[in-house]
Design a protein around this motif. Structure first.
Motif, PDB file in Angstrom:
ATOM      1  N   THR A  92       0.777  -1.240   0.000  1.00 47.10           N
ATOM      2  CA  THR A  92       0.000   0.000   0.000  1.00 47.10           C
ATOM      3  C   THR A  92       0.812   1.295   0.000  1.00 47.10           C
ATOM      4  O   THR A  92       0.660   2.103  -0.907  1.00 47.10           O
TER       5      THR A  92
ATOM      6  N   HIS B   1      -1.209   4.532   6.727  1.00 47.71           N
ATOM      7  CA  HIS B   1      -1.154   6.001   6.739  1.00 47.71           C
ATOM      8  C   HIS B   1      -0.799   6.598   8.091  1.00 47.71           C
ATOM      9  O   HIS B   1      -1.602   7.294   8.717  1.00 47.71           O
TER      10      HIS B   1
ATOM     11  N   HIS C 115      -8.708   3.409   7.445  1.00 49.14           N
ATOM     12  CA  HIS C 115      -7.556   3.369   6.538  1.00 49.14           C
ATOM     13  C   HIS C 115      -6.582   4.521   6.745  1.00 49.14           C
ATOM     14  O   HIS C 115      -5.385   4.355   6.576  1.00 49.14           O
TER      15      HIS C 115
ATOM     16  N   HIS D 170      -9.334   8.338   2.559  1.00 45.61           N
ATOM     17  CA  HIS D 170      -8.133   9.176   2.732  1.00 45.61           C
ATOM     18  C   HIS D 170      -8.490  10.589   3.218  1.00 45.61           C
ATOM     19  O   HIS D 170      -9.633  11.013   3.098  1.00 45.61           O
TER      20      HIS D 170
ATOM     21  N   HIS E 263       0.216   4.053  -3.385  1.00 45.53           N
ATOM     22  CA  HIS E 263       0.747   5.339  -2.935  1.00 45.53           C
ATOM     23  C   HIS E 263       2.214   5.484  -3.308  1.00 45.53           C
ATOM     24  O   HIS E 263       2.891   4.506  -3.633  1.00 45.53           O
TER      25      HIS E 263
HETATM   26 FE    FE Z   1      -4.282   4.675   1.237  1.00 47.13          FE
END
Ligand code: FE
Ligand code: V55
Length: 495
Positions: free
Chosen positions: A121, A167, A218, A282, A475
């Protein structure tokens, strides 16, 4: 015989390539800015072996990390599959041993005790280390010089969650990393563990809380005072997993929740706010101003992922999977458990949004993200029947002037997540480059575009041409030489 390529998501431009790759000196169209020195690291997934379930989530494909390294107006490229325990077990067996996305009950019994993460990710740098992140496991440390996988990292044993988000956030004022694990004590557990890890990589604070219901959490947002935890709609349970289903389903009757926790607080201090059906994945940025917390985020109206089915059996509704730049305002002085929400631009966007990382936690003027501009052409004769899947533009959303500047990649191109690079450490906000990889469907190759972030309408200033498809990216991150000096040295450029 199952034809792996029968699925259009794994055919043509999207067919996995199953190779590590290296280019010593890439072809460049235009001129690379000579002041651009550093490495653009990307992470995404490609199936090395086809999924054992044809309808498995693409989020379950094997992590693949790649790096474009810029030096002296030249650029090299390197890409490697992340050598997770799963990748190595599959390679040894010569086939796919794993089942549905994050459902260990569907794995081959021989691998149920292995870490099943695909590490696909987010590439992330903190305290001089490079990591590949996936929200179901610990960070996997990557050797920046070779992109070899060193292995999972638990921060000297002080990081206790079994999972680590894709994240985490780094406070640009202190270098502290705020990281968290959702489903921290195992699949379908309600536990969230939150950590502050100092700039040297040592855990200095932990908070634990439980969520109102287990869901995808997330991404978070960070202010100078608070951590903001959004989640919504996705559901899982041990019963669901034991029934052999993909980890998440979508329950449109579930409210969205946003938790706000003081940064140095204990888990007991989390305050939950509640909202309508949303798909909250996000964030852009957030700020605490007095008693108000302001969150900027590209949230969707409803389920964005067609492969996480509705629990009521209804078909996926693409018309409800629309994202916009939104501003959410929370009043900590009020007793209300709701927030105010505004859509700031009518433009429908993709949710992989970026800002200038130096402005995280503080007021920022510009948000950048990809979107499909319907006024731009797509050449189906050369690019294929892909119109519905094309992100043809990057936008710079100016929160002060309420204006959108657009970059258009071309009429056979689709853009992956963008990344903003400040021109220098002290450059004002917005002065720098916007970069990102475009898939050129006509030429079956990838092109890294480099645009002046203040002149998006003028097009790019350079394109790095790969003679092959760079593959899917989730990402990416720009890494300065002072953050990690030991990036891949290329014969030639480094001679
Ligand atoms: Fe993400
Ligand atoms: C996301 C991505 C993931 C995942 C869960 O974009 C959520 C959201 C690439 O993997 O496993």
């Amino acid at each position: 015989m199952v034809d792996f390529t029968a699925d259009p998501a794994r055919r043509g431009f999207f067919s996995p390539q199953r190779h590590d790759a290296e280019l010593l000196d890439c072809e460049v169209l235009g001129k690379l800015p000579p002041d651009l020195e550093g490495t653009f690291v990307r992470l995404g997934g490609e199936w090395y072996y086809p999924p054992s379930r044809p309808d498995d989530a693409p989020l379950h494909s094997d992590g693949y990390i790649s790096a474009f390294r810029f030096k002296d107006g030249r650029v090299s490229f390197k890409g490697r599959y992340v050598r997770t325990a799963r990748f190595k077990a599959n390679l040894k067996a010569g086939r796919q041993l794993f089942g549905y996305y994050r459902n260990r009950f569907t794995d081959d019994p021989s691998v149920r005790d292995l870490d099943g993460t695909v590490s696909n990710t987010t590439p992330f740098v903190h305290a001089g280390k490079l990591f590949a992140l996936k929200e179901d496991s610990l960070p996997h440390e990557i050797d920046p010089a070779t992109l070899d996988t060193i292995g999972p990292w638990d921060f000297h044993g002080k990081y206790k969650s079994l999972t680590f988000s894709a994240h985490p956030k780094v406070d640009p004022l202190t270098g502290d990393m705020i990281a968290y694990g959702n489903e921290a004590t195992g699949p379908a557990s309600k536990d969230v563990f939150v950590y502050t890890i100092d700039k040297a990589g040592h855990v200095k604070h932990e908070a634990r809380f439980e969520v109102p219901y287990v869901s995808v959490m997330h991404d978070i947002a960070l202010t100078q005072k608070h951590i903001i935890f959004p989640f919504a709609g996705y559901v899982t349970s041990m019963e669901r997993l034991q029934a052999g289903k993909v980890h998440w389903g979508w329950d449109r009757t579930k409210p969205s929740y946003i938790g706000i926790l003081p940064r140095d607080g204990s888990g007991k201090e989390i305050r939950w706010f509640k909202g309508p059906e949303r798909c909250m994945m996000h964030t852009f940025n957030a700020q605490t101003i007095g008693s108000k917390v302001i969150l900027y985020a590209p949230f969707y109206d409803s389920n964005f992922f067609p492969f996480f089915p509705n629990v009521d059996g209804a078909p996926w509704d693409p018309t409800k999977a629309k994202a916009y730049v939104r501003r959410l305002t929370f009043d900590l002085n009020s007793k209300k458990d709701s927030w105010e929400e505004e859509v700031l631009f009518p433009t429908q966007i993709g949710d992989l949004g970026r800002i200038d990382p130096r402005y995280l936690t503080q007021a920022n003027r510009y948000c950048y993200t990809g979107f499909a501009d319907p006024t731009r052409p797509f050449d189906e004769a050369r690019g294929g029947n892909l119109r519905g899947r094309v992100t043809n533009s990057y936008g710079r959303f100016d929160l002060t002037a309420n204006k959108v500047d657009r970059y258009f990649a071309g009429d056979t191109h689709s853009l992956q997540e963008c990344c903003f690079i400040p021109r220098s450490a002290n450059a004002p906000e917005g002065d720098g480059y916007l970069i990102g990889v475009a898939s050129n469907y006509a030429e079956m190759r990838s092109e890294l575009i480099i645009a002046d972030a203040q002149r998006l309408e003028e097009g790019d200033i350079a394109r790095v041409i790969l003679p092959f498809r760079a593959g899917p990216q989730v990402h990416g991150v720009w890494v300065r030489p002072d953050e990690i000096p030991a990036f891949p040295r290329a014969e030639g450029i480094d001679a």
